[in-house]
Design an enzyme around this catalytic site. Structure first.
Site, mmCIF file in Angstrom:
data_model
loop_
_atom_site.group_PDB
_atom_site.id
_atom_site.type_symbol
_atom_site.label_atom_id
_atom_site.label_comp_id
_atom_site.label_asym_id
_atom_site.label_seq_id
_atom_site.Cartn_x
_atom_site.Cartn_y
_atom_site.Cartn_z
ATOM 1 N N CYS A 72 0.718 -1.000 0.231
ATOM 2 C CA CYS A 72 -0.115 -0.146 -0.107
ATOM 3 C C CYS A 72 0.876 1.420 -0.121
ATOM 4 C CB CYS A 72 -0.295 -0.381 1.004
ATOM 5 S SG CYS A 72 -1.932 1.359 1.797
ATOM 6 N N ILE A 73 0.423 2.083 -1.096
ATOM 7 C CA ILE A 73 1.600 3.533 -1.017
ATOM 8 C C ILE A 73 1.708 4.101 -0.267
ATOM 9 C CG2 ILE A 73 -0.040 4.752 -2.876
ATOM 10 C CD1 ILE A 73 2.655 5.412 -4.206
#
Length: 129
Positions: A77-78
């Site tokens: 997840c960025i």
């Protein structure tokens, strides 16, 4: 059967090992993992800069080797990664940071990748809190 697995636990949490053992068992049983999604503290597993004491197993290395060997789709997840200083080369350049600390076999992407995985999997499993 197709599994989507999300991991929320960081490298020191026993859930990170349980998730890896489960993922290995899925593959060994002839099933498929459609996507691994690393979220919250689990994004730290994708960092290449962590160093484990000599008397401990390196769970980050074990995850990296497993993902590469099985050619799995592993998404970090960025948003969670940026908050925790886990950056690939494009993000390090974008934010003018001197170093990237993640890369293959991980891809930084959004939470939509998890939603997409849920659409194609028969089962979704979450490890950690």
């Amino acid at each position: 059967m197709k599994f989507a697995i999300t991991l929320l636990a960081g490298p020191q949490d026993p859930a990170a090992r349980s998730a890896l053992e489960f993922a290995r068992a899925v593959i060994e049983s002839g099933h498929q993992i459609t996507r691994l999604f690393f979220y919250r503290d689990a994004v730290q597993i994708a960092s290449h800069l962590g160093v484990q004491p000599q008397d401990e197993q390196d769970i980050s290395l074990q995850w990296r080797e497993f993902i590469a060997a099985e050619q799995l789709d592993a998404v970090v997840c960025i948003a969670a990664a940026l908050r925790r200083g886990v950056l690939n080369e494009p993000e390090a350049a974008r934010w003018k940071k001197p170093v990237a600390n993640t890369g293959a076999p991980y891809d930084l992407s959004g939470l939509g990748q998890w939603v997409d995985a849920l659409q194609t999997a028969d089962r979704a499993i979450t490890f950690g809190t």
